[in-house]
Motif scaffolding. Structure first.
Motif: not given
Length: 200
Positions: A29-36, A38-47, A185-191
């Motif tokens: 649940e924590r990992f899926v939440g982190d992925l979500h 990273a893809l939805t919050l403005p400026g968020a990323t996840l390495d 999937t985008r290559k520029q500024s990946p999330r």
């Protein structure tokens, strides 16, 4: 990695897909939440830290030594978002080589068959999220004509279905959200990123 040679092959020295195990609920649940986020919050990323392995000539595929769990979850997330945002054709072009999936597990034939079938066959729009049951997507998948009932005994497949339910419960609630497959999937500024290390 999917486009290289035969794609990604989880070697049989690796364990089954563990992030989908019943006893890994909090981690999942924590990992899926982190992925979500990273893809939805403005400026968020996840390495996702290092993914490393080798590409032996005889396999003509990338064999991960570390990163199997994260790569499997990323594959399932790509599959889910491609269907949700009507990008199934793009995903199949990326993840299929003929009728074979470019991502598979060597651990047992049933796992290989499952990934082939999951990626190859189209799926109707997802069922609505069920707050009470929480397993509507896995039940929908297990009702497909291409799904073999014997697959329920394969722990990797069972784990994939559990993870897909978790992804559906996290990502399935907002039908008006932007195209997250494009963001993934985008290559520029990946999330979402990871550090790739080829041990060859």
């Amino acid at each position: 990695l999917l486009r290289h040679g035969n794609g990604i092959l989880i070697p049989n020295i690796q364990r089954d897909y563990a992030q989908g195990r019943q006893d890994a609920g909090e981690l999942r649940e924590r990992f899926v939440g982190d992925l979500h986020r990273a893809l939805t919050l403005p400026g968020a990323t996840l390495d996702l830290d290092f993914v490393y392995g080798s590409e032996p000539e005889e396999a003509d595929a990338f064999l991960p030594l570390d990163g199997q769990q994260r790569l499997t979850t990323l594959l399932l997330l790509h599959w889910y978002l491609a269907i949700k945002h009507d990008r199934g054709r793009d995903f199949r072009a990326l993840a299929l080589r003929g009728d074979k999936a470019r991502f598979t597990y060597e651990v047992r034939p049933t796992s290989e068959d499952f990934f082939d079938a999951l990626i190859k066959h189209k799926l109707a729009p997802f069922p609505p999220v069920d707050e009470q049951k929480g397993d509507v997507l896995s039940r929908t998948l297990s009702d497909q004509y291409w799904y073999y009932l014997s697959w329920k005994h394969d722990p990797t497949i069972a784990g994939c279905l559990t993870m897909l339910d978790a992804i559906h419960n996290e990502f399935g609630g907002d039908p008006a959200e932007p195209d997250l497959y494009e963001r993934l999937t985008r290559k520029q500024s990946p999330r979402i990123t990871f550090q790739f290390l080829n041990l060859d």
